[in-house]
Design a protein around this motif. Sequence first.
Motif, PDB file in Angstrom:
ATOM      1  N   TYR A 157      23.943  23.846  35.190  1.00 45.37           N
ATOM      2  CA  TYR A 157      23.783  24.888  34.175  1.00 45.37           C
ATOM      3  C   TYR A 157      24.019  24.260  32.805  1.00 45.37           C
ATOM      4  N   ARG A 158      23.037  24.448  31.903  1.00 44.30           N
ATOM      5  CA  ARG A 158      23.137  23.898  30.551  1.00 44.30           C
ATOM      6  C   ARG A 158      22.687  24.926  29.524  1.00 44.30           C
ATOM      7  N   HIS A 159      23.076  24.714  28.292  1.00 44.50           N
ATOM      8  CA  HIS A 159      22.705  25.549  27.154  1.00 44.50           C
ATOM      9  C   HIS A 159      23.242  26.974  27.301  1.00 44.50           C
ATOM     10  N   PRO A 160      24.561  27.134  27.166  1.00 41.84           N
ATOM     11  CA  PRO A 160      25.139  28.480  27.268  1.00 41.84           C
ATOM     12  C   PRO A 160      24.604  29.388  26.170  1.00 41.84           C
ATOM     13  N   HIS A 161      24.330  30.639  26.554  1.00 42.89           N
ATOM     14  CA  HIS A 161      23.844  31.635  25.610  1.00 42.89           C
ATOM     15  C   HIS A 161      24.331  32.991  26.089  1.00 42.89           C
ATOM     16  N   GLY A 162      25.321  33.546  25.389  1.00 41.87           N
ATOM     17  CA  GLY A 162      25.891  34.828  25.811  1.00 41.87           C
ATOM     18  C   GLY A 162      26.601  34.690  27.140  1.00 41.87           C
ATOM     19  N   GLU A 163      26.220  35.536  28.098  1.00 37.45           N
ATOM     20  CA  GLU A 163      26.879  35.551  29.411  1.00 37.45           C
ATOM     21  C   GLU A 163      26.206  34.675  30.454  1.00 37.45           C
ATOM     22  N   SER A 164      25.248  33.853  30.045  1.00 35.46           N
ATOM     23  CA  SER A 164      24.575  33.009  31.031  1.00 35.46           C
ATOM     24  C   SER A 164      24.149  31.691  30.383  1.00 35.46           C
ATOM     25  N   TYR A 165      23.519  30.879  31.174  1.00 30.18           N
ATOM     26  CA  TYR A 165      22.988  29.605  30.703  1.00 30.18           C
ATOM     27  C   TYR A 165      21.469  29.715  30.645  1.00 30.18           C
ATOM     28  N   GLU A 166      20.897  29.142  29.602  1.00 26.07           N
ATOM     29  CA  GLU A 166      19.444  29.198  29.450  1.00 26.07           C
ATOM     30  C   GLU A 166      18.730  28.297  30.441  1.00 26.07           C
ATOM     31  N   GLN A 167      19.416  27.243  30.907  1.00 20.63           N
ATOM     32  CA  GLN A 167      18.770  26.299  31.809  1.00 20.63           C
ATOM     33  C   GLN A 167      19.575  26.162  33.096  1.00 20.63           C
ATOM     34  N   LEU A 222      30.155  32.257  28.505  1.00 17.06           N
ATOM     35  CA  LEU A 222      30.736  33.026  27.399  1.00 17.06           C
ATOM     36  C   LEU A 222      31.587  32.162  26.475  1.00 17.06           C
ATOM     37  N   HIS A 223      32.217  31.143  27.038  1.00 23.56           N
ATOM     38  CA  HIS A 223      33.102  30.276  26.257  1.00 23.56           C
ATOM     39  C   HIS A 223      32.412  28.974  25.830  1.00 23.56           C
ATOM     40  N   ASP A 224      31.092  28.942  25.988  1.00 22.72           N
ATOM     41  CA  ASP A 224      30.274  27.816  25.504  1.00 22.72           C
ATOM     42  C   ASP A 224      30.616  26.466  26.117  1.00 22.72           C
ATOM     43  N   ILE A 225      30.951  26.462  27.404  1.00 24.38           N
ATOM     44  CA  ILE A 225      31.091  25.190  28.115  1.00 24.38           C
ATOM     45  C   ILE A 225      29.681  24.590  28.158  1.00 24.38           C
ATOM     46  N   PRO A 226      29.469  23.404  27.587  1.00 21.46           N
ATOM     47  CA  PRO A 226      28.097  22.908  27.415  1.00 21.46           C
ATOM     48  C   PRO A 226      27.364  22.582  28.711  1.00 21.46           C
ATOM     49  N   GLU A 227      28.109  22.158  29.726  1.00 14.82           N
ATOM     50  CA  GLU A 227      27.471  21.771  30.982  1.00 14.82           C
ATOM     51  C   GLU A 227      28.388  22.119  32.149  1.00 14.82           C
ATOM     52  N   PRO A 240      43.748  21.926  27.656  1.00 16.44           N
ATOM     53  CA  PRO A 240      42.443  21.853  26.998  1.00 16.44           C
ATOM     54  C   PRO A 240      41.810  23.236  26.890  1.00 16.44           C
ATOM     55  N   ASN A 241      40.903  23.376  25.924  1.00 15.19           N
ATOM     56  CA  ASN A 241      40.136  24.614  25.782  1.00 15.19           C
ATOM     57  C   ASN A 241      38.652  24.267  25.876  1.00 15.19           C
ATOM     58  N   ALA A 242      37.803  25.262  25.736  1.00 14.60           N
ATOM     59  CA  ALA A 242      36.363  25.064  25.924  1.00 14.60           C
ATOM     60  C   ALA A 242      35.798  23.962  25.034  1.00 14.60           C
ATOM     61  N   GLY A 243      36.281  23.853  23.801  1.00 22.03           N
ATOM     62  CA  GLY A 243      35.779  22.843  22.887  1.00 22.03           C
ATOM     63  C   GLY A 243      36.100  21.419  23.295  1.00 22.03           C
ATOM     64  N   ASP A 244      37.001  21.249  24.241  1.00 26.96           N
ATOM     65  CA  ASP A 244      37.389  19.921  24.715  1.00 26.96           C
ATOM     66  C   ASP A 244      36.554  19.454  25.906  1.00 26.96           C
ATOM     67  N   VAL A 245      35.780  20.357  26.516  1.00 21.81           N
ATOM     68  CA  VAL A 245      35.091  20.067  27.776  1.00 21.81           C
ATOM     69  C   VAL A 245      33.742  19.401  27.533  1.00 21.81           C
TER      70      VAL A 245
END
Length: 186
Positions: free
Chosen positions: A150-160, A131-136, A102-107
């Motif tokens: 951790y939710r809402h990936p943005h760049g190198e960190s999560y916004e929430q 960085l790879h946009d894992i949603p949660e 699996p890749n990030a889009g599958d998570v």
Amino acid sequence: MSTVNPTKHLTNLDEWRRLGEANIFPPDSRLELIDGEILEMAPIGFNHAGHLKRINNFLTLLVAGKAIVSVQDPLQLGDLSEPKPDFMLLKPNPDFYSSRHPNAGDVLLLIEVADSSLAFDQNQKQRLYALHDIPEYWLLNLNDNCLEVYRHPHGESYEQKTTLRAGDTISLSQLPDITIKLSDIL
């Protein structure tokens, strides 16, 4: 005479897999490829293993038919990283990911259980997953007996980032009809 500093040799996924196929590493080694570096992970202790079994047992029943459960399996993140998260919920796939990792889009959800690896999971792993946009990304922090969400990936960190404890409940962002009482997994 000029000075030449040594440079790191970063490994990509193709080379990483060839090394594995050639049995370069001992069979029981706990290695992960993170940002091109081969890292030896700490052995899994009793508390870590027990909590992972609890998460696996509990969530497997809740997501039956909605997601595929993956425990300590490789996750391909770009060309330089292939961590083995403790637990993932993956999007349904007809061949159960038998033809590729699996890749990030599958998570749908990724969970790490941490005691001795806490700082690494809060920093390097959190950065990698963002960085790879894992949603949660959930970090079950055994040292502080809490769940870092951790939710809402943005760049190198999560916004929430939310910290939850045993009396709290949480719904999965990607499967919102599933609600979990933290006391069931802590």
